[in-house]
Design a protein around this motif. Structure first.
Motif, PDB file in Angstrom:
ATOM      1  N   SER A   2       0.546   8.883 -11.090  1.00 53.58           N
ATOM      2  CA  SER A   2       1.748   9.472 -11.687  1.00 53.58           C
ATOM      3  C   SER A   2       1.696  10.787 -10.791  1.00 53.58           C
ATOM      4  CB  SER A   2       1.353  10.254 -13.304  1.00 53.58           C
ATOM      5  OG  SER A   2       2.904  10.912 -13.268  1.00 53.58           O
ATOM      6  N   ALA A   3      -0.389  11.263 -10.216  1.00 52.96           N
ATOM      7  CA  ALA A   3      -0.345  12.000  -9.538  1.00 52.96           C
ATOM      8  C   ALA A   3       0.151  12.542  -7.958  1.00 52.96           C
ATOM      9  CB  ALA A   3      -1.540  13.057  -9.985  1.00 52.96           C
ATOM     10  N   MET A   4       0.356  11.670  -8.035  1.00 57.68           N
ATOM     11  CA  MET A   4       0.124  10.716  -5.802  1.00 57.68           C
ATOM     12  C   MET A   4       1.120  11.083  -6.064  1.00 57.68           C
ATOM     13  SD  MET A   4      -3.028  10.578  -4.620  1.00 57.68           S
ATOM     14  CE  MET A   4      -4.661  10.083  -4.867  1.00 57.68           C
ATOM     15  N   LEU A   5       1.937  10.566  -6.807  1.00 54.91           N
ATOM     16  CA  LEU A   5       3.778  10.130  -6.495  1.00 54.91           C
ATOM     17  C   LEU A   5       4.131  11.350  -6.724  1.00 54.91           C
ATOM     18  CD1 LEU A   5       4.560   7.920  -8.864  1.00 54.91           C
ATOM     19  CD2 LEU A   5       4.365   6.753  -6.021  1.00 54.91           C
ATOM     20  N   TRP A   6       3.710  12.398  -7.287  1.00 56.02           N
ATOM     21  CA  TRP A   6       4.498  13.863  -7.551  1.00 56.02           C
ATOM     22  C   TRP A   6       4.152  14.717  -5.866  1.00 56.02           C
ATOM     23  CZ3 TRP A   6       8.606  14.789  -9.513  1.00 56.02           C
ATOM     24  CH2 TRP A   6       8.332  14.010 -11.492  1.00 56.02           C
ATOM     25  N   VAL A   7       2.720  14.150  -5.578  1.00 58.38           N
ATOM     26  CA  VAL A   7       2.818  15.115  -4.399  1.00 58.38           C
ATOM     27  C   VAL A   7       3.371  14.195  -3.316  1.00 58.38           C
ATOM     28  CG1 VAL A   7       0.693  15.036  -2.689  1.00 58.38           C
ATOM     29  CG2 VAL A   7      -0.010  14.885  -5.220  1.00 58.38           C
ATOM     30  N   ALA A   8       3.264  12.811  -3.291  1.00 59.05           N
ATOM     31  CA  ALA A   8       5.081  12.100  -2.588  1.00 59.05           C
ATOM     32  C   ALA A   8       5.863  12.541  -2.763  1.00 59.05           C
ATOM     33  CB  ALA A   8       4.563  10.643  -2.936  1.00 59.05           C
ATOM     34  N   GLY A  27       3.863   8.494   2.747  1.00 58.92           N
ATOM     35  CA  GLY A  27       3.777   6.728   2.560  1.00 58.92           C
ATOM     36  C   GLY A  27       3.288   6.781   2.130  1.00 58.92           C
ATOM     37  N   ALA A  28       2.028   7.307   2.552  1.00 62.36           N
ATOM     38  CA  ALA A  28       0.840   7.290   2.502  1.00 62.36           C
ATOM     39  C   ALA A  28       0.540   6.957   1.332  1.00 62.36           C
ATOM     40  CB  ALA A  28      -0.099   8.009   3.430  1.00 62.36           C
ATOM     41  N   PHE A  29       0.776   8.318   0.102  1.00 60.01           N
ATOM     42  CA  PHE A  29       0.273   9.083  -0.943  1.00 60.01           C
ATOM     43  C   PHE A  29       1.152   7.864  -1.856  1.00 60.01           C
ATOM     44  CE2 PHE A  29      -0.264  13.149   0.730  1.00 60.01           C
ATOM     45  CZ  PHE A  29      -1.778  13.688  -0.316  1.00 60.01           C
ATOM     46  N   MET A  30       2.256   6.822  -1.886  1.00 55.88           N
ATOM     47  CA  MET A  30       2.590   6.521  -1.764  1.00 55.88           C
ATOM     48  C   MET A  30       2.070   5.288  -2.340  1.00 55.88           C
ATOM     49  SD  MET A  30       6.751   6.997  -1.048  1.00 55.88           S
ATOM     50  CE  MET A  30       7.734   5.578  -1.942  1.00 55.88           C
ATOM     51  N   LEU A  46       5.690  -0.505  -3.598  1.00 56.40           N
ATOM     52  CA  LEU A  46       5.530  -0.886  -2.459  1.00 56.40           C
ATOM     53  C   LEU A  46       6.438  -1.129  -1.127  1.00 56.40           C
ATOM     54  CD1 LEU A  46       2.780  -2.500  -0.542  1.00 56.40           C
ATOM     55  CD2 LEU A  46       3.179  -3.817  -1.894  1.00 56.40           C
ATOM     56  N   ALA A  47       7.808  -1.635  -1.379  1.00 57.19           N
ATOM     57  CA  ALA A  47       8.283  -1.333  -0.501  1.00 57.19           C
ATOM     58  C   ALA A  47       8.767   0.030   0.526  1.00 57.19           C
ATOM     59  CB  ALA A  47       9.762  -2.466  -0.547  1.00 57.19           C
ATOM     60  N   ILE A  48       8.570   0.264  -0.388  1.00 54.78           N
ATOM     61  CA  ILE A  48       9.425   2.235  -0.684  1.00 54.78           C
ATOM     62  C   ILE A  48       8.144   2.576   0.415  1.00 54.78           C
ATOM     63  CG2 ILE A  48      10.541   4.466  -0.981  1.00 54.78           C
ATOM     64  CD1 ILE A  48      12.128   2.135  -1.226  1.00 54.78           C
ATOM     65  N   GLY A  49       7.601   2.488  -0.179  1.00 58.22           N
ATOM     66  CA  GLY A  49       5.785   2.897   0.735  1.00 58.22           C
ATOM     67  C   GLY A  49       6.185   2.614   2.667  1.00 58.22           C
ATOM     68  N   LEU A  50       6.505   1.014   2.609  1.00 62.51           N
ATOM     69  CA  LEU A  50       5.903   0.776   4.032  1.00 62.51           C
ATOM     70  C   LEU A  50       7.465   0.459   4.795  1.00 62.51           C
ATOM     71  CD1 LEU A  50       4.901  -3.206   2.937  1.00 62.51           C
ATOM     72  CD2 LEU A  50       3.782  -0.949   3.823  1.00 62.51           C
ATOM     73  N   LEU A  51       8.774   1.349   3.912  1.00 67.61           N
ATOM     74  CA  LEU A  51       9.403   2.020   4.674  1.00 67.61           C
ATOM     75  C   LEU A  51       9.791   3.387   4.996  1.00 67.61           C
ATOM     76  CD1 LEU A  51      12.595   1.536   5.401  1.00 67.61           C
ATOM     77  CD2 LEU A  51      13.207   2.638   3.230  1.00 67.61           C
ATOM     78  N   CYS A  52       8.998   3.940   4.580  1.00 69.67           N
ATOM     79  CA  CYS A  52       8.072   5.813   5.133  1.00 69.67           C
ATOM     80  C   CYS A  52       7.282   5.398   5.658  1.00 69.67           C
ATOM     81  CB  CYS A  52       7.666   6.064   3.537  1.00 69.67           C
ATOM     82  SG  CYS A  52       8.744   6.790   2.341  1.00 69.67           S
ATOM     83  N   PHE A  53       6.721   4.857   6.556  1.00 72.60           N
ATOM     84  CA  PHE A  53       5.808   4.249   7.243  1.00 72.60           C
ATOM     85  C   PHE A  53       6.424   3.912   8.642  1.00 72.60           C
ATOM     86  CE2 PHE A  53       1.911   3.879   4.490  1.00 72.60           C
ATOM     87  CZ  PHE A  53       1.194   5.023   5.239  1.00 72.60           C
ATOM     88  N   VAL A  54       7.177   3.248   8.338  1.00 68.91           N
ATOM     89  CA  VAL A  54       8.182   2.113   9.331  1.00 68.91           C
ATOM     90  C   VAL A  54       8.922   3.622  10.240  1.00 68.91           C
ATOM     91  CG1 VAL A  54      10.082   0.739  10.161  1.00 68.91           C
ATOM     92  CG2 VAL A  54       8.278  -0.197   9.014  1.00 68.91           C
ATOM     93  N   ALA A  55       9.703   4.112   9.289  1.00 69.25           N
ATOM     94  CA  ALA A  55      10.801   5.474   9.528  1.00 69.25           C
ATOM     95  C   ALA A  55       9.785   5.952  10.564  1.00 69.25           C
ATOM     96  CB  ALA A  55      11.107   6.117   8.361  1.00 69.25           C
ATOM     97  N   GLY A  56       8.618   7.036   9.566  1.00 69.74           N
ATOM     98  CA  GLY A  56       7.827   8.066  10.681  1.00 69.74           C
ATOM     99  C   GLY A  56       7.083   7.427  11.674  1.00 69.74           C
ATOM    100  N   LEU A  73      -2.467   1.864  -4.848  1.00 73.69           N
ATOM    101  CA  LEU A  73      -4.104   1.156  -5.272  1.00 73.69           C
ATOM    102  C   LEU A  73      -4.704   1.926  -6.610  1.00 73.69           C
ATOM    103  CD1 LEU A  73      -4.598   1.947  -1.223  1.00 73.69           C
ATOM    104  CD2 LEU A  73      -4.663   0.132  -2.192  1.00 73.69           C
ATOM    105  N   SER A  74      -4.402   3.544  -6.520  1.00 70.41           N
ATOM    106  CA  SER A  74      -5.052   3.861  -7.637  1.00 70.41           C
ATOM    107  C   SER A  74      -4.846   3.273  -9.546  1.00 70.41           C
ATOM    108  CB  SER A  74      -4.113   5.261  -8.144  1.00 70.41           C
ATOM    109  OG  SER A  74      -4.623   6.291  -9.102  1.00 70.41           O
ATOM    110  N   PHE A  75      -3.341   2.668  -9.703  1.00 73.42           N
ATOM    111  CA  PHE A  75      -2.772   1.909 -10.660  1.00 73.42           C
ATOM    112  C   PHE A  75      -3.627   0.015 -10.174  1.00 73.42           C
ATOM    113  CE2 PHE A  75      -0.143  -1.104 -12.403  1.00 73.42           C
ATOM    114  CZ  PHE A  75       0.098  -0.449 -13.368  1.00 73.42           C
ATOM    115  N   SER A  76      -3.765   0.127  -9.090  1.00 72.98           N
ATOM    116  CA  SER A  76      -4.907  -1.608  -9.130  1.00 72.98           C
ATOM    117  C   SER A  76      -5.641  -1.580  -9.222  1.00 72.98           C
ATOM    118  CB  SER A  76      -4.346  -2.103  -7.233  1.00 72.98           C
ATOM    119  OG  SER A  76      -4.519  -1.437  -6.580  1.00 72.98           O
TER     120      SER A  76
END
Length: 304
Positions: free
Chosen positions: A179-185, A212-215, A252-262, A220-223
């Motif tokens: 949750s903390a990582m997502l708020w930073v994202a 995307g990295a923080f997402m 995971l899909a939105i994080g990869l989308l941010c990577f692709v867009a960036g 990884l934190s939850f897993s």
């Protein structure tokens, strides 16, 4: 009885369908999207399509980051079994038992097949929180006092602090840091939108990569809870297994989308800056800025 209901006694709780906080977040972002759609006709030419694509994609990223904080399907599992309904009773019911694990707690669902059995309506959805500031064992004790059905109490006991499964601490800490990582994202997502509007396009692309990295870090934190073996949840003759749910794969899909867009924005900045400016509706402004002056007036005194 008043219209078939006991008016002076608490009524049976109804199963929840949606989380109120999730609905509020979705309504806020839908309001922003509708407000933009009202002004989109004022944008001319191909820039209208570019603006629509940029704004809607950005809103999708923002709403997903916030909504998954409150969803309860990071891990899910269902099983249909014949099981005892209540303690000290030999009555057996056929029901679907669902386990929905989120960042802040666990939801346990019990739905009869059919819903009306043994003169009762079997349709429960109970939430047991484990986020910081909440007492999971207290919620479990309240469930015991209310006399919740045995399958719900059996599954909830697996996640208590006194359970020999010892998964309570892992899920609680993993959910807290995810949750903390997502708020930073979410904060980096806001910064990226500010940089795009300034406009500082390449730095906005870098911030999308950070988002995307923080997402991905939150996933990884939850897993990490998979590192500890999960106790066997045996209900009747069936076993309840859990797997990653919709919120996990959506993140995971939105994080990869941010990577692709960036990566695309940063690459276009170095390879084809004009195309990038056209997509952000900046090429015409720069052309006017660097346009040569049609006439030049010179002071004859300085010429001589």
């Amino acid at each position: 009885l008043f219209d078939g209901v006991y008016p002076f006694y608490p009524q049976q709780r109804k199963a929840a369908v949606f989380d109120i906080r999730t609905i509020i977040v979705i309504v806020v972002f839908l309001t922003l999207a509708c407000s933009f759609l009202l002004i989109i006709p004022g944008i001319r030419g191909r820039a209208r399509l570019y603006w629509t694509l940029r704004v809607l994609l950005s809103l999708v990223v923002g709403v997903v980051i916030v909504v998954v904080q409150f969803t309860g399907d990071w891990e899910t599992g269902w099983v249909q079994a014949n099981t005892s309904y209540k303690s000290f009773s030999h009555a057996q019911v056929n029901a679907d038992i669902g386990l929905h694990i989120g960042l802040a707690g666990v939801n346990i669902t019990l739905r009869g097949n059919p819903v009306n059995q043994i003169n009762e309506t079997i349709n429960y959805n109970e939430h047991f929180p484990w986020n910081f500031g909440a007492d999971y064992d207290h919620s479990y004790s309240k469930g015991l006092e209310k006399g919740l059905p045995s399958p719900i109490l059996y599954v909830a006991e697996k996640f208590s602090t006194q359970s020999p499964c010892t998964v309570h601490r892992q899920y609680r800490i993993a959910g807290h840091y995810a949750s903390a990582m997502l708020w930073v994202a979410f904060c980096t997502w806001i910064i990226s939108n500010i940089l795009f509007s300034m406009p500082v396009l390449v730095y906005g692309g870098y911030m999308l990569l950070v988002t995307g990295a923080f997402m991905i870090f939150s996933l990884l934190s939850f897993s990490t809870v998979r590192n500890s073996p999960m106790c066997l949840i045996q209900i009747g003759t069936e076993t309840l297994h859990v797997a990653y749910g919709g919120s996990f794969w959506l993140m995971l899909a939105i994080g990869l989308l941010c990577f692709v867009a960036g990566i695309t924005i940063v690459a276009m900045h170095h390879l084809n800056l004009d195309l990038l400016k056209a997509f952000f509706d900046l090429r015409e402004d720069k052309a006017e800025e660097y346009q040569e002056m049609p006439e030049v007036f010179v002071n004859p005194h300085f010429v001589n």
